[in-house]
Structures are given as structure tokens and as C-alpha cells.
Motif scaffolding. Structure first.
Motif, PDB file in Angstrom:
ATOM      1  N   PRO A 396       0.940  -1.286   0.168  1.00  0.00           N
ATOM      2  CA  PRO A 396       0.075  -0.063   0.173  1.00  0.00           C
ATOM      3  C   PRO A 396       0.786   1.410  -0.115  1.00  0.00           C
ATOM      4  N   MET A 397       0.259   2.417  -0.485  1.00  0.00           N
ATOM      5  CA  MET A 397       0.952   3.531  -0.721  1.00  0.00           C
ATOM      6  C   MET A 397       1.318   4.185   0.767  1.00  0.00           C
ATOM      7  N   ALA A 398       0.352   3.767   1.842  1.00  0.00           N
ATOM      8  CA  ALA A 398       0.733   4.524   3.122  1.00  0.00           C
ATOM      9  C   ALA A 398       1.882   3.962   3.729  1.00  0.00           C
ATOM     10  N   THR A 399       2.034   2.466   3.387  1.00  0.00           N
ATOM     11  CA  THR A 399       3.076   1.828   3.958  1.00  0.00           C
ATOM     12  C   THR A 399       4.396   2.334   3.433  1.00  0.00           C
ATOM     13  N   ILE A 400       4.462   2.667   2.074  1.00  0.00           N
ATOM     14  CA  ILE A 400       5.824   3.042   1.536  1.00  0.00           C
ATOM     15  C   ILE A 400       6.008   4.485   2.123  1.00  0.00           C
ATOM     16  N   PHE A 401       4.990   5.192   2.357  1.00  0.00           N
ATOM     17  CA  PHE A 401       5.269   6.697   2.606  1.00  0.00           C
ATOM     18  C   PHE A 401       5.750   6.551   4.356  1.00  0.00           C
ATOM     19  N   ARG A 402       5.211   5.605   5.100  1.00  0.00           N
ATOM     20  CA  ARG A 402       5.823   5.588   6.415  1.00  0.00           C
ATOM     21  C   ARG A 402       6.988   5.018   6.384  1.00  0.00           C
ATOM     22  N   GLY A 403       7.606   4.176   5.430  1.00  0.00           N
ATOM     23  CA  GLY A 403       8.769   3.694   5.297  1.00  0.00           C
ATOM     24  C   GLY A 403       9.943   4.535   4.932  1.00  0.00           C
ATOM     25  N   VAL A 404       9.358   5.577   4.124  1.00  0.00           N
ATOM     26  CA  VAL A 404      10.307   6.801   3.834  1.00  0.00           C
ATOM     27  C   VAL A 404      10.596   7.859   4.656  1.00  0.00           C
ATOM     28  N   LEU A 405       9.693   7.842   5.622  1.00  0.00           N
ATOM     29  CA  LEU A 405       9.873   8.792   6.767  1.00  0.00           C
ATOM     30  C   LEU A 405      11.085   8.949   7.648  1.00  0.00           C
ATOM     31  N   PRO A 406      11.633   7.847   8.012  1.00  0.00           N
ATOM     32  CA  PRO A 406      13.014   8.039   8.597  1.00  0.00           C
ATOM     33  C   PRO A 406      14.022   8.422   7.617  1.00  0.00           C
ATOM     34  N   PHE A 407      13.892   8.233   6.527  1.00  0.00           N
ATOM     35  CA  PHE A 407      14.976   8.724   5.681  1.00  0.00           C
ATOM     36  C   PHE A 407      14.882  10.228   5.262  1.00  0.00           C
ATOM     37  N   TRP A 408      13.498  10.637   5.414  1.00  0.00           N
ATOM     38  CA  TRP A 408      13.197  12.077   5.110  1.00  0.00           C
ATOM     39  C   TRP A 408      13.817  12.694   6.281  1.00  0.00           C
ATOM     40  N   PHE A 409      13.866  12.190   7.541  1.00  0.00           N
ATOM     41  CA  PHE A 409      14.325  13.106   8.828  1.00  0.00           C
ATOM     42  C   PHE A 409      15.971  12.947   8.352  1.00  0.00           C
ATOM     43  N   ALA A 410      16.460  11.993   7.835  1.00  0.00           N
ATOM     44  CA  ALA A 410      17.959  11.734   7.622  1.00  0.00           C
ATOM     45  C   ALA A 410      18.615  12.996   6.290  1.00  0.00           C
ATOM     46  N   MET A 411      17.489  13.007   5.378  1.00  0.00           N
ATOM     47  CA  MET A 411      17.766  14.406   4.707  1.00  0.00           C
ATOM     48  C   MET A 411      18.014  15.562   5.144  1.00  0.00           C
ATOM     49  N   ALA A 412      17.107  15.807   6.303  1.00  0.00           N
ATOM     50  CA  ALA A 412      17.006  17.064   7.041  1.00  0.00           C
ATOM     51  C   ALA A 412      18.366  16.886   7.697  1.00  0.00           C
ATOM     52  N   VAL A 413      18.824  16.035   8.507  1.00  0.00           N
ATOM     53  CA  VAL A 413      20.101  16.164   9.092  1.00  0.00           C
ATOM     54  C   VAL A 413      21.475  16.604   8.126  1.00  0.00           C
ATOM     55  N   CYS A 414      21.182  15.809   6.983  1.00  0.00           N
ATOM     56  CA  CYS A 414      22.424  16.124   5.967  1.00  0.00           C
ATOM     57  C   CYS A 414      22.277  17.571   5.594  1.00  0.00           C
ATOM     58  N   LEU A 415      21.097  18.179   5.296  1.00  0.00           N
ATOM     59  CA  LEU A 415      20.887  19.502   5.095  1.00  0.00           C
ATOM     60  C   LEU A 415      21.470  20.501   6.028  1.00  0.00           C
ATOM     61  N   LEU A 416      21.259  20.007   7.327  1.00  0.00           N
ATOM     62  CA  LEU A 416      21.754  20.874   8.437  1.00  0.00           C
ATOM     63  C   LEU A 416      23.187  20.784   8.592  1.00  0.00           C
ATOM     64  N   LEU A 417      23.795  19.718   8.377  1.00  0.00           N
ATOM     65  CA  LEU A 417      25.203  19.504   8.491  1.00  0.00           C
ATOM     66  C   LEU A 417      25.722  20.407   7.260  1.00  0.00           C
ATOM     67  N   LEU A 418      25.245  20.471   6.034  1.00  0.00           N
ATOM     68  CA  LEU A 418      25.803  21.224   5.330  1.00  0.00           C
ATOM     69  C   LEU A 418      25.690  22.636   5.240  1.00  0.00           C
ATOM     70  N   VAL A 419      24.449  23.198   6.110  1.00  0.00           N
ATOM     71  CA  VAL A 419      24.417  24.744   6.606  1.00  0.00           C
ATOM     72  C   VAL A 419      25.545  25.015   7.505  1.00  0.00           C
ATOM     73  N   LEU A 420      25.747  23.981   8.757  1.00  0.00           N
ATOM     74  CA  LEU A 420      26.693  24.089   9.601  1.00  0.00           C
ATOM     75  C   LEU A 420      28.318  23.939   9.154  1.00  0.00           C
ATOM     76  N   PHE A 421      28.413  23.172   8.050  1.00  0.00           N
ATOM     77  CA  PHE A 421      29.870  22.808   7.401  1.00  0.00           C
ATOM     78  C   PHE A 421      29.797  22.906   6.006  1.00  0.00           C
ATOM     79  N   PRO A 422      29.634  24.067   5.525  1.00  0.00           N
ATOM     80  CA  PRO A 422      29.492  24.162   4.083  1.00  0.00           C
ATOM     81  C   PRO A 422      30.780  23.728   3.390  1.00  0.00           C
ATOM     82  N   GLN A 423      31.923  23.210   4.010  1.00  0.00           N
ATOM     83  CA  GLN A 423      33.019  22.789   3.491  1.00  0.00           C
ATOM     84  C   GLN A 423      32.624  21.243   2.750  1.00  0.00           C
ATOM     85  N   ILE A 424      31.810  20.538   3.332  1.00  0.00           N
ATOM     86  CA  ILE A 424      31.379  19.289   2.969  1.00  0.00           C
ATOM     87  C   ILE A 424      31.213  19.577   1.417  1.00  0.00           C
TER      88      ILE A 424
END
Length: 434
Positions: A396-424
Motif C-alpha cells: 500500500p502507498m501508506a506503507t511506503i510513505f511510512r517507510g520513507v519517513l525516517p529517511f526524510w529526517f536523514a535528509m534533513a540532518v544532511c541539510l543541517l550539516l551542510l549549513v553548519l559545515f559548508p566545506q562538505i
């Protein structure tokens, strides 16, 4: 009627076209052409469309698009994606969550030849999802790792997102490609961390796979080396200044084709279909670029970009406050609109603001691509989720969207790290030769 009001009507018409699922390039072209006609007459509109179409189609730098698309199509048809997955599978598949981590690693490796998130998700998904289902992986983790891993296709070079950003901002394609390497590896690592956390908290989500012998590990690695060699030659050539991005694309496409045909991994009878796929994808991307070059002058005539830029700067939020507001806006837009269209519409407004505050434009290009990646797995659009749904039809679509949620937060962490350390993002481009 004021020019600004006409511009607002034009942007509203564009959003209506995108919501109605009309082709992005044609929507940009029609709205831009109609807007210029309204504001400056038919002669100006026709002249803009004809000149921009000719200059886009004949631009030498844009020949990178069909060459990299061809390279990815040949690699997929030759089964190199399966070899990359099998190599990662052999080394870490026996660990808890190892098949999910192998999927992410396979996506990261295939992203280095495909340049497309959709192609990466489909190609690796067809290989990885049956294996994870066979070993009892939870549907959410299995489909989530494929959908999220597929987004690496537009971050790890070559990337259609970087090419379009470079065209819109007149930045270096080569530097943008190289800037995406470390953030791409960082995001891949964060995805693996997500899988480790999920399977540690609930081991039944991702059981351990089969144990492989050292001989099987070495053999699978050896089988993946031809494509890895092509990746190192093409991307390494850009970094060392041996090739321009266009030359690297030509070398990569040539080497992959020779390897695929020479080793028998692909029959020459498949070439007509591969070439047709390449033409179709190239035409779609070229139409977006032409549409962007017609829509841009229309926006300039309305003075909306300048007005919005002045308005944002007058808020007094400072550099990082304004950046945060822009990123939140991108994330919200990404929930509803195609990422490439989002770049085209917003870049005339956002780019001058970013450069005025002193942010590195190459760094911001990487940030933009990651935000687009977030949109690829964010409901209600989430195109990668729909792509994975097509491969895993019983989930089901709902299952896939729930499955990607933790990965979405990983992207947010990556974004935060890029802002804090643009040298990456900025370190490797500053070390480039030539």
C-alpha cells in the motif's frame, strides 16, 4: 492591469498546469510565451521563443545531457546495476538490515552513471525488492530504502538537477558535479544509519541475509569493477582537469557501451530501443530548458523577482534566517510540484538573494538538490514513492510513505550539516585542477 498582476496570473497559470500534470517544459513554454505576448507584443514573444529554442538546442554544453542519459541507459540494460547490488549484497548482506544497506549502496553506485532518481529507483528496486521480500524484510523498510536510495540519482554526479541549476545560474557544471560527491556519500551513510537504527529497535524489520564466502565476495566485486572503473575515469577526469564535463560524458558513454557490447552483457539488437529512450528523455529535458529560458524573460518583465527579493531582504531576518525561510518554502513547494519545475520558477528570485548574502552558489546548488530529493519522497506527490509502488505493486502507498519517513529526517540532518559545515560541499571543487 499592472505588470506585477500579470506576473501573478502567469505564475498561477503555471501552477495550475503543473497540478493538472501537464508536461513541465510545455507548461513553462506556453505560460512564458503568452506572458511576453501580453506584456510586450507578439513580435517580442516569437523572437524570444525562436532565439531561446535555437540557442538551447545548439549549445555545446548541453550535449552533456544525451551523453550521460545514454551512459545510464546502457548500464541499466547491460545489468550493471545488478552487479553493483550483488557486490554490496555479498559484503554486508549477512548483517541485520544488510540487504537494505546494500540497496542504498547499490543506488549510490548506480547514481554515478544514471543522473536520474527515477531510473535509479526503478533499476535497483527491480533487483533489491524481490531479495528483501524473500528474506522477510518489512515492506516499509524495503520500499523506503529503495525510494530514498533512488533520490541519490540527482545528487551523486552526473545529475540532471545540477545541469539545470548550472544553466539557470551560469555556474560551472563540473564544479557542481564534484561538489555533489561528498554530500552524496554523507547522505548514503545517513541512510545506512537509519537502517541500522530501525533494525536495532525492531530486528524483525530487517533480518540478516545469507552468509557469503570470501570467494563470492571477491568475485562479485570483480564483476562490478568495469562500471566502477568507468565512474572513476569520467568523474575523476573532471576533477583532475583532464576532461571537461561534456568530454567526460562522451568518454563514459563510449566506455560503457564498449564494455556492454564487448563482454556480451548487452546485445547490439537492444541499441535501437536504448537510443530511443535516450532521445525521449533528452527531448523532455531540453523542453524544460527551453521553457525555462522563455519563462525567465517573462518573469523579468513583471519585475516580480526584484520585488520579492527586496521584500525578503526588508524583513531583516539576516542571512541564515532568510536561508531558513527559503528552504522551508522549497520543502512546502516540493510536496506538490516537480523539483525541476520548482528550480526554474524560483531560481530567478532566490539566486540573487543567496549571492547578495554571500553564500557560495556552488554550495547552494547542492542544498537545492537535496531539498528537491526531499520532495521526491514527500506526500502527496512523492514521485519516487509512486515509482516504487509500480515495482512493489502489493504494498500500500501508506506503507511506503511510512517507510520513507525516517529517511526524510536523514535528509534533513544532511541539510543541517551542510549549513553548519559548508566545506562538505565546497572542499572538493576548490581542489579541482584546471
Amino acid at each position: 492591469m499592472s505588470e506585477t498582476l500579470i506576473g501573478v496570473i502567469g505564475i498561477g497559470a503555471l501552477f495550475f498546469c503543473l497540478v493538472a500534470r501537464l508536461p513541465v517544459g510545455m507548461s513553462l513554454l506556453v505560460v512564458g510565451f503568452g506572458g511576453i505576448w501580453w506584456l510586450d507584443g507578439s513580435r517580442a514573444a516569437i523572437a524570444t521563443m525562436s532565439s531561446e529554442t535555437y540557442s538551447s538546442v545548439t549549445a555545446y554544453g548541453l550535449s552533456i545531457i544525451p551523453l550521460f542519459v545514454l551512459m545510464g541507459n546502457v548500464a541499466g540494460a547491460a545489468g550493471y546495476s545488478q552487479k553493483l547490488y550483488e557486490a554490496a549484497y555479498a559484503w554486508i548482506g549477512r548483517l541485520r538490515g544488510g540487504l537494505g544497506a546494500a540497496t542504498v549502496m547499490g543506488c549510490a553506485a548506480f547514481a554515478a552513471v544514471s543522473g536520474s532518481s527515477v531510473a535509479t529507483a526503478v533499476t535497483i528496486g527491480k533487483v533489491a525488492l524481490p531479495q528483501m521480500k524473500r528474506f522477510g524484510y518489512a515492506d516499509g523498510l524495503a520500499t523506503g530504502s529503495v525510494a530514498a536510495g533512488g533520490t541519490l540519482g540527482i545528487l551523486i554526479p552526473p545529475s540532471t538537477g545540477f545541469v539545470l541549476y548550472a544553466i539557470l545560474t551560469e555556474e560551472s557544471i563540473g564544479k557542481l558535479f564534484i561538489a555533489g560527491i561528498l554530500p552524496g556519500l554523507l547522505l548514503s551513510l545517513l541512510f545506512v544509519v537509519v537502517i541500522v537504527i530501525v533494525t536495532t529497535l525492531n530486528p524483525e524489520q530487517g533480518p540478516a541475509g545469507p552468509t557469503t564466502t570470501w570467494g563470492e565476495k571477491l568475485w562479485s566485486t570483480l564483476m562490478s569493477m568495469p562500471l566502477i572503473g568507468v565512474i572513476l575515469v569520467s568523474i575523476g577526469g573532471i576533477y583532475l582537469g583532464v576532461f571537461t564535463p561534456v568530454e567526460a560524458a562522451g568518454v563514459g558513454a563510449f566506455l560503457v557501451t564498449v564494455l556492454a557490447l564487448g563482454t556480451g552483457a548487452m546485445k547490439i539488437s537492444k541499441m535501437p530501443d536504448i537510443l530511443m529512450e535516450t532521445v525521449v528523455m533528452t527531448a523532455m529535458l531540453y523542453l524544460i530548458i527551453i521553457g525555462a529560458h522563455v519563462f525567465g524573460p517573462f518573469l523579468a518583465l513583471t519585475h516580480i523577482p526584484a520585488t520579492l527579493a527586496e521584500g525578503l531582504q526588508s524583513l531583516g531576518l539576516g542571512a541564515y534566517g532568510t536561508l531558513l525561510l527559503i528552504l522551508i518554502g522549497y520543502i512546502i513547494l516540493g510536496m506538490f510540484f516537480d523539483g525541476l519545475a520548482m528550480l526554474v520558477v524560483t531560481m530567478p528570485v532566490v539566486y540573487p538573494i543567496i549571492t547578495a548574502f554571500g553564500f557560495d552558489p556552488i554550495w547552494f546548488g547542492v542544498v537545492c538538490v537535496i531539498v528537491i530529493e526531499m520532495g521526491l519522497i514527500t506526500p502527496p506527490v512523492g514521485i519516487n514513492v509512486f515509482v516504487v509502488k509500480g515495482v512493489a505493486q502489493g504494498v500500500p502507498m501508506a506503507t511506503i510513505f511510512r517507510g520513507v519517513l525516517p529517511f526524510w529526517f536523514a535528509m534533513a540532518v544532511c541539510l543541517l550539516l551542510l549549513v553548519l559545515f559548508p566545506q562538505i560541499a565546497t572542499f572538493l571543487p576548490t581542489q579541482m585542477k584546471g
